[in-house]
Design an enzyme around this catalytic site. Structure first.
Site, mmCIF file in Angstrom:
data_model
loop_
_atom_site.group_PDB
_atom_site.id
_atom_site.type_symbol
_atom_site.label_atom_id
_atom_site.label_comp_id
_atom_site.label_asym_id
_atom_site.label_seq_id
_atom_site.Cartn_x
_atom_site.Cartn_y
_atom_site.Cartn_z
ATOM 1 N N ASP A 1 37.427 35.361 39.427
ATOM 2 C CA ASP A 1 36.516 35.354 38.288
ATOM 3 C C ASP A 1 37.240 34.607 37.166
ATOM 4 O O ASP A 1 38.472 34.483 37.164
ATOM 5 C CB ASP A 1 36.091 36.759 37.861
ATOM 6 C CG ASP A 1 34.804 36.718 37.028
ATOM 7 O OD1 ASP A 1 34.444 35.622 36.532
ATOM 8 O OD2 ASP A 1 34.153 37.766 36.857
HETATM 9 C C1 BGC Z 1 31.592 36.245 34.985
HETATM 10 C C2 BGC Z 1 31.189 35.615 36.297
HETATM 11 C C3 BGC Z 1 30.785 34.186 36.055
HETATM 12 C C4 BGC Z 1 31.948 33.450 35.409
HETATM 13 C C5 BGC Z 1 31.671 31.991 35.126
HETATM 14 C C6 BGC Z 1 32.632 35.411 34.239
HETATM 15 O O1 BGC Z 1 32.871 35.912 32.968
HETATM 16 O O2 BGC Z 1 32.080 37.541 35.220
HETATM 17 O O3 BGC Z 1 30.140 36.322 36.892
HETATM 18 O O4 BGC Z 1 30.392 33.594 37.263
HETATM 19 O O5 BGC Z 1 32.249 34.066 34.172
HETATM 20 O O6 BGC Z 1 30.734 31.849 34.130
#
Ligand code: BGC
Length: 726
Positions: free
Chosen positions: A255
């Protein structure tokens, strides 16, 4: 003769021992042989907010990811979260995943994935960051709307076709957030304490189905910790379970900002690092990519000999596999087609759940005056919610949808309450002004004046996608509807007992006014075609067939989470936030069943404009060896065509371990004309009867008696049959 024998042997060995030329595995081997150390390192970390490098020298292009999971996110700047302000990146916003789950329709999930995949392909993306399959453990979790409910079987079953549809466009699914990311409160640091059996039975099955049955090509490791170790460094979760246990050859993507040090990232099973040196949302260090944990620091440790190149090669293989699996084949995808909008509308209408109907719906064609109330009737909802926010090419508001369905009627709008919240983000396509200057009292007064002589009064309220509503990064603070809506709705219902309440939310909410209104619809977030889908169900153009993917408790305190250590967590002696899943397996209906608690609306519940009669469940045998089929006739006894979701739950009559009263192990959605009967057949194997044995660290189906319960919801079992496992 001898020569011919040798030649035959040689060709057999070649076939068995070598990878077929041009196969992906062959190309990975060939590429890996040619890569320099720098090129290998470049493949395993980001080069911008959403892309990683390819190998230009060998013609391997960059790898582009994008959110996810309801549409293709607008472009951001190379190195910033800010929008790039392109004018060619608006998309079809599909309904939220809770809505998809509420359709209980696997073929629709495949259409969702396929159509979304076409858009991702058109926008040049290799990886679409979704679907999300975290279990709804608390109604307060800010990201429930991006997931598929409280049951592992339902979530897993609905994610599989979504993934297959998406990947049929050569766009990789990235299943998120693995694992135990069940709250947004302090998601960046919370450590989850959960016992092994609960982990295996509740929190992992949807991920297992997504990677094994759905064949997902990538997966996102979550922010939180497990066993006081960051999940993104957690070799038990990433290697022992995911890669070795499930025999999975895909790539683990962190993530955004979930990596914390080089050794952990290198050895824990992570393959691709994204978003480091940010808090995941708004703090950036410019041009930090060379100092990513899996960039120069990794290279230095390799040189020192403290990290192994074979571990690096495994990551590179997995990332190359992702490149080759998603490599362009000359197909460009499609954007915002009529079909995409049709599918969007269909999913929306099929996912809407009719929760109450005192004979008011469907609305009559002859209505002359319709009053629409509530801020959510005009509020744009595809924006907001954080990373899943979209720039839709169009978004039809509920008010607009109702106006289109009744072009000749007088459709009056009054907002009745005001959130005071601006539209999050830059894109507001609403044709309506969502700001307000009237006082709360005046708003109610005006609403009450407007409803005079109305044929129908429809209140469209609920949550929105601002922070502390249905939104990533923060949880809700209360189970109640915000902005004093309970009082406003009760006020209006006093004047109009036939009030139709449409609840827009991706999470369960309290509805103390349930018995005072005439009809209730659960309307989710429906994306581009919101208003059309709502109007389709209100008018009966579509007969509602959605069923709840999670329980709506009457009040939060009825639920399994009762202590601070269970949620939001407590700080330990070392200053670490610890959350304890003390309720164990008893999440959602498993809890309400165990304690015999009546809920506002149970799991699996949803009404139709027609009625269904269930016959008697029959099993193919009284004893099960490997498989058993259970069948049941279901008849449409009403006057309109409709669809019913027939649910199969299994109850274990005698067990050496404590087990939930019943668990969902099958469902089928059937379409029936008035008077028509169809027989639904479920085939189950031992996996449907098994529990996770912590002594054996594996699944066990114990001999003995089981009951198959077939019903229309978790609390509406229509027929049951007992069988033995030999
Ligand atoms: C989120 C993810 C997301 C990623 C990219 C993160 O903060 O938890 O679900 O895909 O950001 O935007």
């Amino acid at each position: 003769m001898r020569f011919r024998y040798n030649a035959l042997l040689l060709s057999c060995l070649l076939i068995i021992g070598c990878k077929e030329k041009n196969s992906i595995e062959y190309r990975i081997d060939e590429t890996l042989r040619q890569l320099t150390l720098d090129e290998k390192i470049a493949l395993i970390h980001a080069q911008s907010k959403f892309s990683s490098k390819g190998v230009p020298r060998l013609g391997i292009p960059e790898l582009w990811c994008d959110d996810g999971p309801h549409g293709v996110r607008p472009e951001t700047l190379w190195d910033e979260w800010d929008t790039a302000s392109w004018t060619n990146d608006s998309c079809t916003a599909f309904p939220s995943l809770t809505c998809l789950a509420a359709s209980w329709d696997r073929s629709l999930a495949e259409e969702y994935g396929k159509n979304l995949g076409e858009e991702a392909r058109y926008r040049g993306k290799n990886v679409l960051l979704g679907p999300g399959v975290n279990i709804c453990r608390t109604p307060l979790c800010g990201r429930n709307f991006e997931y598929m409910g409280e049951d592992p079987y339902l979530s897993g079953q609905m994610s599989v076709p979504y993934i297959k549809g998406l990947q049929s466009n050569k766009v990789a699914a990235c299943v998120k957030h693995y694992a135990l990311n069940n709250q947004e409160y302090e998601r960046l640091q919370v450590n989850v304490n959960v016992d092994e059996r609960t982990l295996q039975e509740i929190y992992l099955p949807a991920f297992r189905m997504a990677v094994q049955d759905g064949g997902a090509w990538s997966l996102m490791s979550s922010y939180n910790k497990f066993q006081n170790e960051w999940v993104s460094h957690n070799s038990y979760l990433l290697k022992d379970i995911l890669k070795d246990g499930w025999n999975w050859d895909g790539a683990v993507i962190s993530d955004w900002g979930a990596v914390h040090d080089t050794d952990g990232a290198a050895n824990g099973g992570l393959d691709l690092e994204f978003g480091s040196h940010t808090n995941g949302v708004d703090q950036n260090v410019a041009n930090a990519y060379d100092s990513y944990y899996m960039a120069q620091p990794y290279k230095e440790k390799l040189k020192e000999g403290t990290l192994s190149e074979s571990e690096l090669d495994d990551k590179v293989r997995r990332v190359l596999r992702l490149h080759f699996r998603t490599a362009s084949d000359g197909y460009f995808g499609k954007m915002c087609t009529d079909e995409h909008y049709e599918v969007c509308r269909k999913i929306g209408a099929e996912g809407i759940v009719l929760l109450k109907n005192a004979g008011i719906l469907p609305m009559k064609k002859e209505a002359r005056k319709i009053v629409v109330l509530g801020e959510n009737a005009i509020r744009p909802m595809v924006v907001g919610g954080s990373s899943s926010s979209l720039k839709a090419q169009h978004e039809i508001s509920p008010l607009e949808g109702i106006r289109r369905a009744y072009p000749d009627a007088e459709v009056v709008y009054e907002r009745a309450y005001y959130s005071g919240e601006p539209t999050p983000g830059k894109y507001n396509y609403s044709q309506y002004d969502i700001t307000e200057t009237r006082s709360a009292e005046k708003l109610i007064e005006d609403a009450l004046a407007a409803v005079e002589n109305a044929d129908y009064v429809i209140f469209i309220g609920g949550l929105n996608k601002n922070k502390k509503q249905d939104c990533e990064g923060k949880d809700r603070l209360s189970y109640d509807l915000p902005y004093n809506q309970n009082e406003v709705i009760e006020n209006i219902a006093e004047r109009c007992p036939d009030l139709i309440y449409v609840n827009i939310s991706g999470s369960p909410v309290a509805m103390p006014f349930r018995d005072k209104v005439g009809a209730i619809l659960q309307g989710w977030y429906l994306g581009s075609e919101t208003g059309n889908a709502i109007a389709d169900v209100l008018t009966g153009k579509v007969n509602p067939s959605g069923k709840l993917p999670f329980t709506f408790p009457s009040k939060l305190e009825d639920g399994p989470i009762r202590t601070e250590r269970q949620y939001p967590g407590v700080t330990d002696g070392q200053g670490r936030l610890q959350v304890y899943y003390d309720e164990g397996l008893y999440v959602g209906y498993r809890w309400y069943d165990k304690h015999n608690i009546t809920t506002l609306f149970p799991f699996g519940y949803g009404m139709s404009y027609t009625t269904f009669e269930y016959g008697e469940a029959k099993a193919s045998s009284h004893t099960m060896k490997d498989r058993l089929t259970i069948s049941i006739p279901v008849k449409n006894t009403g006057k309109s065509a409709g669809a019913e979701v027939v649910q199969l739950y299994i109850h274990d009559q005698e067990s050496t371990v404590d087990r939930p009263e019943k668990e969902l192990k099958g469902f089928e959605k059937i379409w029936l004309e008035p008077g028509e009967t169809k027989t639904v057949t479920f085939t189950i194997g031992k996996d449907a009867l098994s529990f996770y044995d912590v002594e054996k660290h594996g699944w066990v189906a114990e001999k003995g008696a089981f009951t198959a319960l077939v019903g229309a919801s978790s609390t509406d079992i229509r027929s049951s049959i007992t069988f033995d496992l030999k």
